[in-house]
Design an enzyme around this catalytic site. Sequence first.
Site, mmCIF file in Angstrom:
data_model
loop_
_atom_site.group_PDB
_atom_site.id
_atom_site.type_symbol
_atom_site.label_atom_id
_atom_site.label_comp_id
_atom_site.label_asym_id
_atom_site.label_seq_id
_atom_site.Cartn_x
_atom_site.Cartn_y
_atom_site.Cartn_z
ATOM 1 N NE ARG A 1 -2.210 -0.943 3.577
ATOM 2 C CZ ARG A 1 -2.412 -1.753 4.594
ATOM 3 N NH1 ARG A 1 -3.331 -2.667 4.528
ATOM 4 N NH2 ARG A 1 -1.695 -1.651 5.691
ATOM 5 C CB CYS A 2 4.137 1.965 1.316
ATOM 6 S SG CYS A 2 5.451 3.192 1.394
#
Length: 117
Positions: free
Chosen positions: A9-10
């Site tokens: 998600r980063c």
Amino acid sequence: MITIYHNPRCSKSRAACTWISESHADEPTEIVEYLKRPLTVSQLKALRELLDVPLREMVRTGETEYADLGLGAAGVTDEAIYEAIARHPSLLQRPIVVRDGRAVIGRPTENIAALFE
């Protein structure tokens, strides 16, 4: 062998994976999604040794858990911080890339290039 401690998600973590796959595709790479497979205290200690940075540099201070657990308070021991990261893996900086017995925090992504010099 390259190991990437990765949070999909980063954006910085995704950028690290892309940079490595494009520039060093010939090297075997292991991607560890540490939110799914949290590191143990002993693994975190070994990782910190490879990073050769103060423990607090491995911690994401903006995470809710950081404040909730009072990790910024004076007197918090390294052992308490290791335990907190092991129980709340979102506290671990990301991405962390390991290669040839050295490691870097890939923020900014340019830090990763130092492992290949």
